[in-house]
Design a protein around this motif. Structure first.
Motif, PDB file in Angstrom:
ATOM      1  N   UNK A 291     -58.297  35.941  36.390  1.00 37.16           N
ATOM      2  CA  UNK A 291     -57.543  36.281  35.191  1.00 37.16           C
ATOM      3  C   UNK A 291     -58.436  36.145  33.974  1.00 37.16           C
ATOM      4  N   UNK A 292     -58.128  36.893  32.916  1.00 36.15           N
ATOM      5  CA  UNK A 292     -58.822  36.777  31.641  1.00 36.15           C
ATOM      6  C   UNK A 292     -57.783  36.480  30.565  1.00 36.15           C
ATOM      7  N   UNK A 293     -58.063  35.488  29.732  1.00 37.90           N
ATOM      8  CA  UNK A 293     -57.208  35.167  28.586  1.00 37.90           C
ATOM      9  C   UNK A 293     -58.043  35.316  27.319  1.00 37.90           C
ATOM     10  N   UNK A 294     -57.586  36.148  26.407  1.00 37.80           N
ATOM     11  CA  UNK A 294     -58.330  36.418  25.180  1.00 37.80           C
ATOM     12  C   UNK A 294     -57.528  35.946  23.977  1.00 37.80           C
ATOM     13  N   UNK A 322     -59.715  45.621  38.997  1.00 38.82           N
ATOM     14  CA  UNK A 322     -58.424  45.426  38.353  1.00 38.82           C
ATOM     15  C   UNK A 322     -58.199  43.930  38.190  1.00 38.82           C
ATOM     16  N   UNK A 323     -58.154  43.488  36.948  1.00 38.88           N
ATOM     17  CA  UNK A 323     -58.034  42.058  36.660  1.00 38.88           C
ATOM     18  C   UNK A 323     -56.919  41.840  35.654  1.00 38.88           C
ATOM     19  N   UNK A 324     -56.027  40.894  35.893  1.00 32.92           N
ATOM     20  CA  UNK A 324     -54.966  40.606  34.910  1.00 32.92           C
ATOM     21  C   UNK A 324     -55.554  40.048  33.616  1.00 32.92           C
ATOM     22  N   UNK A 325     -54.905  40.364  32.501  1.00 29.38           N
ATOM     23  CA  UNK A 325     -55.369  39.875  31.214  1.00 29.38           C
ATOM     24  C   UNK A 325     -54.172  39.551  30.337  1.00 29.38           C
ATOM     25  N   UNK A 342     -47.528  34.854  35.363  1.00 28.18           N
ATOM     26  CA  UNK A 342     -48.400  33.726  35.690  1.00 28.18           C
ATOM     27  C   UNK A 342     -49.810  34.100  36.119  1.00 28.18           C
ATOM     28  N   UNK A 343     -49.999  35.315  36.576  1.00 25.44           N
ATOM     29  CA  UNK A 343     -51.337  35.731  36.955  1.00 25.44           C
ATOM     30  C   UNK A 343     -51.887  36.740  35.948  1.00 25.44           C
ATOM     31  N   UNK A 344     -51.346  36.694  34.723  1.00 25.60           N
ATOM     32  CA  UNK A 344     -51.814  37.583  33.679  1.00 25.60           C
ATOM     33  C   UNK A 344     -50.831  38.716  33.446  1.00 25.60           C
ATOM     34  N   UNK A 345     -51.156  39.584  32.532  1.00 28.41           N
ATOM     35  CA  UNK A 345     -50.324  40.743  32.250  1.00 28.41           C
ATOM     36  C   UNK A 345     -50.416  41.714  33.419  1.00 28.41           C
ATOM     37  N   UNK A 346     -49.634  42.766  33.336  1.00 31.25           N
ATOM     38  CA  UNK A 346     -49.682  43.732  34.425  1.00 31.25           C
ATOM     39  C   UNK A 346     -51.113  44.232  34.591  1.00 31.25           C
ATOM     40  N   UNK A 347     -51.541  44.430  35.838  1.00 27.71           N
ATOM     41  CA  UNK A 347     -52.914  44.867  36.065  1.00 27.71           C
ATOM     42  C   UNK A 347     -53.222  46.145  35.298  1.00 27.71           C
ATOM     43  N   UNK A 348     -54.448  46.221  34.808  1.00 26.08           N
ATOM     44  CA  UNK A 348     -54.866  47.426  34.131  1.00 26.08           C
ATOM     45  C   UNK A 348     -56.282  47.742  34.557  1.00 26.08           C
ATOM     46  N   UNK A 349     -56.648  48.981  34.454  1.00 27.49           N
ATOM     47  CA  UNK A 349     -58.003  49.376  34.827  1.00 27.49           C
ATOM     48  C   UNK A 349     -58.935  48.990  33.690  1.00 27.49           C
ATOM     49  N   UNK A 350     -59.737  47.951  33.908  1.00 28.76           N
ATOM     50  CA  UNK A 350     -60.615  47.479  32.836  1.00 28.76           C
ATOM     51  C   UNK A 350     -61.950  48.213  32.871  1.00 28.76           C
TER      52      UNK A 350
END
Length: 350
Positions: A291-294, A322-325, A342-350
């Motif tokens: 997961x990434x938290x910004x 694809x990583x949750x953020x 809990x595992x980040x926002x909906x997956x998005x293509x980063x």
């Protein structure tokens, strides 16, 4: 000869002269240990040796969370380092003899002599100085989740990219007046609640000179204990200043290599280049980033940080993984985002 070589040579000559003057005045070596880390296979130990005036009152120990002493920030940068100085590291019954680098730093990698996961201590010694202790966090190589967090403008208000503002915060303000980012300690606690015993590593382009100040700051404001991977601000073989982005990339990759079975939660802010760095790491190690938290700076903070209203960078949307953020202006918002997903926002293509 490149300008960086000239400046580096001048710095070394200046320090050599300072060492001679300090020696004539009766100054003595003083050794300090920084928090290191390791796995069941290897360990990394950090520290530094400086020349100090024996008549100065000894500062309160960094391990004392009740230390209320304060000084102007610039005083922690005025040091006389002892380059190529012999020292001994003792871990259990194993002894390593080595010398400091050109700036007096200790950076030792060694095989783990049998330390089990948990906190341990290494003893650092050099002739004429009181023995020092360096904490070591040994992490189970099979532990499922780890946390890597930036420091400046992620947990500590710095506005680092804005040189004059950062200089005021780092050099002029007293060391006990630094301001934490609202709610970030609570966000860390929430992550540790979701992932018990997750080890935490702090990664920053900040100077090792600020280590003790940062450690007291973290304890005062309730941030969890963990190694701090800082850098040296002096000139290098390739430039007048060390490349902060490259330092972060190298340390991130080292941790991923050291703990190949661990997945990571990366925490940073959009005031520097954290999103770009995270994007590169995700491309290289897509299965090891959980997961990434910004932490998003406000428009005012962006202006103070780098002179524009918009972030310097965003997590790239064209990476291969694809990583949750999650995003939030402070820790409280990040907690809400994490609670909803809990595992980040909906997956998005980063």
């Amino acid at each position: 000869m490149a300008l960086s070589d000239i400046v580096r040579s001048a710095e070394q000559a200046l320090n050599k002269t300072a060492v001679k003057i300090a020696s004539k005045r009766g100054w003595v070596p003083a050794i300090s240990g920084y928090t290191g880390y390791g796995s069941q296979h290897s360990i990394r130990i950090y520290g530094r040796i400086l020349a100090v005036d024996p008549n100065d009152p000894l500062p309160l120990a960094v391990d004392n969370p009740d230390d209320k002493s304060a000084q102007r920030g610039w005083r922690q940068f005025l040091t006389v380092q002892l380059p190529d100085h012999p020292f001994t590291v003792t871990v259990g019954d194993k002894h390593i003899h080595a010398h400091t680098d050109d700036n007096g730093y200790i950076d030792i990698s060694m095989d783990n002599p049998g330390l089990e996961p948990g906190w341990h201590k290494a003893r650092l010694s050099t002739a004429g100085a009181e023995e020092a202790v360096a904490d070591i966090m040994i992490v189970d190589s099979e532990h499922p989740v780890g946390i890597i967090s930036d420091i400046d403008d992620t947990i500590l208000v710095t506005w680092l990219p804005r040189a004059l503002v950062a200089a005021w915060n780092s050099w002029i303000k007293k060391t006990n007046t630094r301001t934490p980012v609202d709610g970030m300690a609570a966000f860390f606690a929430r992550l540790r609640q979701a992932h018990p015993d997750a080890p935490i590593f702090y990664l920053s382009t900040g100077a090792w000179n600020t280590y003790r100040t940062l450690k007291r700051f973290m304890r005062r404001h309730g941030f969890p204990e963990g190694p701090m991977l800082l850098t040296d601000w002096g000139p290098t073989e390739t430039g007048l200043f060390r490349n902060g982005m490259e330092h972060k990339k190298v340390q991130l990759r080292n941790l991923i290599i050291d703990y190949p079975h661990m997945t990571w939660i990366l925490i940073g802010d959009d005031g520097q280049h954290d999103p770009l760095i995270f994007s590169e790491v995700i491309k290289e190690h897509p299965t090891q980033i959980k997961m990434v938290a910004v932490r998003t700076l406000s428009p005012r903070e962006h202006v103070l940080s780098h002179g524009t209203l918009a972030p310097l960078a965003e997590v790239a949307k064209n990476a291969r993984a694809t990583v949750p953020i999650i995003h939030g202006q402070n820790g409280h918002v990040l907690i809400e985002e994490f609670a909803a997903k809990p595992f980040g926002a909906k997956p998005f293509e980063v």
